[in-house]
Each structure stands twice: as C-alpha cells, then as structure tokens.
Design a protein around this motif. Sequence first.
Motif, PDB file in Angstrom:
ATOM      1  N   THR A  95       0.856  -1.189   0.000  1.00 15.75           N
ATOM      2  CA  THR A  95       0.000   0.000   0.000  1.00 15.75           C
ATOM      3  C   THR A  95       0.896   1.244   0.000  1.00 15.75           C
ATOM      4  O   THR A  95       1.925   1.285   0.674  1.00 15.75           O
ATOM      5  CB  THR A  95      -0.918   0.005   1.233  1.00 15.75           C
ATOM      6  N   THR A 143       0.325  -3.044  -6.147  1.00 12.95           N
ATOM      7  CA  THR A 143       0.284  -1.732  -5.492  1.00 12.95           C
ATOM      8  C   THR A 143      -1.173  -1.352  -5.233  1.00 12.95           C
ATOM      9  O   THR A 143      -2.003  -1.435  -6.143  1.00 12.95           O
ATOM     10  CB  THR A 143       0.910  -0.664  -6.416  1.00 12.95           C
ATOM     11  N   PHE A 144      -1.448  -0.949  -3.988  1.00 13.44           N
ATOM     12  CA  PHE A 144      -2.778  -0.422  -3.623  1.00 13.44           C
ATOM     13  C   PHE A 144      -2.533   0.998  -3.153  1.00 13.44           C
ATOM     14  O   PHE A 144      -1.859   1.220  -2.137  1.00 13.44           O
ATOM     15  CB  PHE A 144      -3.376  -1.288  -2.508  1.00 13.44           C
ATOM     16  N   ASP A 145      -3.040   1.970  -3.897  1.00 14.60           N
ATOM     17  CA  ASP A 145      -2.688   3.370  -3.591  1.00 14.60           C
ATOM     18  C   ASP A 145      -3.846   4.272  -4.012  1.00 14.60           C
ATOM     19  O   ASP A 145      -4.440   4.094  -5.076  1.00 14.60           O
ATOM     20  CB  ASP A 145      -1.410   3.752  -4.357  1.00 14.60           C
ATOM     21  N   VAL A 191      -6.872   3.148   1.855  1.00 12.62           N
ATOM     22  CA  VAL A 191      -6.714   2.198   2.974  1.00 12.62           C
ATOM     23  C   VAL A 191      -7.766   2.404   4.070  1.00 12.62           C
ATOM     24  O   VAL A 191      -7.980   1.513   4.889  1.00 12.62           O
ATOM     25  CB  VAL A 191      -5.295   2.250   3.611  1.00 12.62           C
ATOM     26  N   VAL A 205     -10.352  -2.393   0.719  1.00  9.50           N
ATOM     27  CA  VAL A 205      -9.176  -3.154   1.190  1.00  9.50           C
ATOM     28  C   VAL A 205      -9.491  -4.652   1.186  1.00  9.50           C
ATOM     29  O   VAL A 205      -8.701  -5.471   0.698  1.00  9.50           O
ATOM     30  CB  VAL A 205      -8.746  -2.669   2.596  1.00  9.50           C
ATOM     31  N   VAL A 260       1.005  -8.010   3.629  1.00 12.27           N
ATOM     32  CA  VAL A 260       0.763  -6.613   3.235  1.00 12.27           C
ATOM     33  C   VAL A 260       1.846  -5.757   3.886  1.00 12.27           C
ATOM     34  O   VAL A 260       2.169  -5.943   5.067  1.00 12.27           O
ATOM     35  CB  VAL A 260      -0.632  -6.132   3.702  1.00 12.27           C
ATOM     36  N   ASN A 277       2.534  -1.798   4.595  1.00  9.43           N
ATOM     37  CA  ASN A 277       1.770  -0.543   4.528  1.00  9.43           C
ATOM     38  C   ASN A 277       2.655   0.708   4.553  1.00  9.43           C
ATOM     39  O   ASN A 277       3.164   1.095   5.610  1.00  9.43           O
ATOM     40  CB  ASN A 277       0.766  -0.451   5.672  1.00  9.43           C
ATOM     41  N   ALA A 320       1.159   3.441   2.931  1.00 10.86           N
ATOM     42  CA  ALA A 320       0.159   4.482   2.656  1.00 10.86           C
ATOM     43  C   ALA A 320       0.037   5.382   3.875  1.00 10.86           C
ATOM     44  O   ALA A 320      -0.250   4.905   4.969  1.00 10.86           O
ATOM     45  CB  ALA A 320      -1.183   3.849   2.334  1.00 10.86           C
ATOM     46  N   LEU A 329      -6.532  -1.865   7.898  1.00 14.99           N
ATOM     47  CA  LEU A 329      -5.571  -2.865   7.395  1.00 14.99           C
ATOM     48  C   LEU A 329      -5.356  -3.977   8.419  1.00 14.99           C
ATOM     49  O   LEU A 329      -5.250  -5.159   8.066  1.00 14.99           O
ATOM     50  CB  LEU A 329      -4.239  -2.199   7.055  1.00 14.99           C
TER      51      LEU A 329
END
Length: 343
Positions: free
Chosen positions: A14, A39-41, A68, A74, A86, A88, A90, A116
């Motif tokens: 993230t 990628t989680f953004d 997030v 999520v 994961v 993190n 972010a 998260l």
Amino acid sequence: MPDPHTPCQRILVTGAAGFIGNAFLRRVLSKRPDASVCTFDALTYAGHEENLEDLPGAERHTFIQGDVADAAAVRKAIASFAPDAVVNFAAETHVDRSILDAEPFLRTNVFGTQVLLEACRAADIRLICISTDEVYGSLEAPLEADTDCALAPRNPYAATKAAGDLLAQAAFITHGQDVIITRSTNNYGPRQTPEKLVPLMILRARAGASLPVYGDGTHVRDWLHVDDHSDGILAALERGKAGALYHFSGSNEQSTLGIVRAVLDAVGPTGARIEHVRDRPGHDRRYQLDVSTTHAALGWAPIVPFAAGLASAVAWYLDNDAWSRATAGEDLRTFLEANYAGR
Ligand code: NAD
Ligand code: DAU
C-alpha cells in the motif's frame, strides 16, 4: 504466518506510488524474481502514476487504486490478489501539512491502519506497518531512542503515526496477530515529492531560487538512503518475528544547513541563496534511533555512503525533469508562509 525461510510470493504494497513504497516495490521486483506485487494506492497529491512506469519485472506488478481507510476496498483487494503479506506505506507524511490540517492524517494514518489490521487478521496474513523516528519526539544529542523507549510525539503527523503503531501493538497483544512495526530516520533518494527538504532544495537550487531554511537551520536529522531502508523492510518481512519492532538509521546525522550546503555543492553555481525563514511551529530539534537490536536480529546495516547517495539523488532529479515538473504540485512554501503568518 509466512515460513521465515521462504520469501513471500505475493505482496500487497500500500502506498507504492509514493516515495519509499515505490523504492521498496522496485527492490522486491528486482531482488525476488518469483514475487508478484500489487500496489494499492489512493493516488493522493503524494502518489504519482509516473512512479509505476518503467518498473523492473513489470509483468509481475498490478495496480489497484484505492483508499486504505475504505474497509470494503481493502477487503476486495485482498480477496482478489490473495497476498501472503501486506506492507503498509500508505500515509499522510508531511509535517507542515499536518500542522495546517490534521484531519487527513487521522483518517489515513490511524483509521487506515486499523482497517488494514482488521483485513489482514481476517485473511490471516502478515502486516508490516512502516513508521517513523518522530514518534519518540525530539531528543538531545547524543541520546538515541531504543525499541523500549516511550512514545512522545510532538506534532500532529507524529501523533497519528504513534496512534497507528499503538493499534498495531494492541492487535499483537490482544489477538496474537502477525504484525511487525518498523521505524526509520529521514530517507533520501529518487522519486520523493518535492515538498520535502532534499528534493525541494535540489529543484530550487537548480532554478536559482531562494533556499528556505526554517529558523536557524541547526535542527538535526539522520539521513538514510531509501534503498538501504527498503532492504531493511524486506529483511523484516522475510525474517522478522511477529510482534517485533525494528529500527533503521543511517547513523548519519546532518543539520539542515549541512544538507542544504551539500545540495548546493552538488548542483553547482546557479545564483541560489540560503534564506532563513519563519520556523516550523513546534519544530523538533533532533531525532535518532538505536539500531543495535535490529542489527542483531536481522543482520541489517546501511551500505550506501551519504556523499555517493546524495550525488546520485541530485543527478536523478536533474536528469528527470519531466518527473519533477509533473510532481511539483502547488507552491507549498507560499501556502505555508501565508498560513504560519501571525502564529
Ligand atoms: P509519501 O508521502 O511519499 O507517499 C505516501 C503514499 O501513500 C502516496 O503514494 C499516497 O498516494 C499514498 N496514500 C496516502 N493516503 C492514502 C490512502 N488513504 N489510501 C491509500 N494510499 C494512500 O510517503 P513516504 O515518504 O514514502 O512514507 C512512507 C511511509 O514511511 C509513511 O508511513 C511514513 O510515515 C514513513 N516514513 C517516512 C520517512 C521519510 O523520510 N519519508 C521516514 C520514516 C518513515
Ligand atoms: O524523521 C522521519 C520523518 O522525516 C518522516 O516520518 C516524515 O514523513 C518525513 O517527512 C520527514 O520529516 P521531516 O519533518 O524531518 O522532513 P522535512 O523534509 O519536511 O524536513 C527536514 C528538515 O528540514 C526539518 O528540520 C525541517 C527542515 N526544512 C524542511 C523544509 C521542507 C527546512 O528548513 N526548510 C524546508 O523548506
């Protein structure tokens, strides 16, 4: 919980469109040829799609745009990508912005961390929470915060990071959750949003503009190259113990003036001049971390010499003009001066 000897195969990162998350993403894709990374953004002002271009091993990378603090988003990302872990990154990260408006910091750094934690607990996967030396507050030289040191954050950003860390610690104690916290000193290197000291000074020096030093410029930070930090996080992910806290420092303290003068030397003569401006309210004088337990547990030590790391960072910003123009955003300095006026 991952087998400590088997590198993770699927990692959800993230905040990897930002500075450190992006360096970590690139490090994993190049050093772990069997790993797939998502990628989680949310792509806030600090997240740059440009950072997700030209990735090594790009065929092993996917991107999901999401927040997030949005529990459904999520959970959906974890269900669809099925990560082993994961990491993190972010966060809202700029201290000056937190002084002007702390609300986005609470949402992402506190509420987002809890989201998260819950999603990773439900999926039974490891969560690495990336945190900062700022949670220990300002320390007189030669003090170093060790991993037992009490938290004493002094600005809104640091307070929200401390709150996120306490939630992570509580999840380990209450639920036995596989969570690890890492804290580091100031990072420098390529692809850092040019509101932070090093890239801001490089780009202003190149433009021949004034170089705004807060107060007397004797405030001290420890500077760690972002690749060394990324290697430490990878070691924590692969070899760290559930519930542990790891510290990463460059053992390289510099004053603000020292950094700005080094940048000026590296950029060369352009007519840029140091200008002492109004100090940051509540400006912490110094941070430092004791890394002895991390050296012993992970065998990690920084390897990038500061002079070489800074020279290559300066060269990167000067060579990547299109990136710098695309990410410079608003003139934060004008904004800050207007908002700090009268305090
Ligand atoms: P950054 O500001 O460069 O990037 C943050 C990223 O998070 C961006 O891509 C942004 O789009 C994303 N993001 C923000 N809010 C989000 C949300 N709600 N949902 C999803 N994505 C979101 O940050 P950085 O400097 O790379 O810092 C990364 C982490 O490392 C942070 O937790 C920070 O506290 C910590 N840290 C940074 C430093 C440093 O020197 N930069 C030092 C120690 C620790
Ligand atoms: O210590 C780790 C922290 O380092 C991270 O947790 C934060 O996310 C990251 O932003 C960074 O915080 P700092 O406040 O130390 O970084 P910044 O680059 O904003 O400032 C570094 C020092 O330089 C600080 O003493 C303030 C000073 N400064 C900064 C700017 C932007 C100036 O004198 N002039 C400036 O224009």
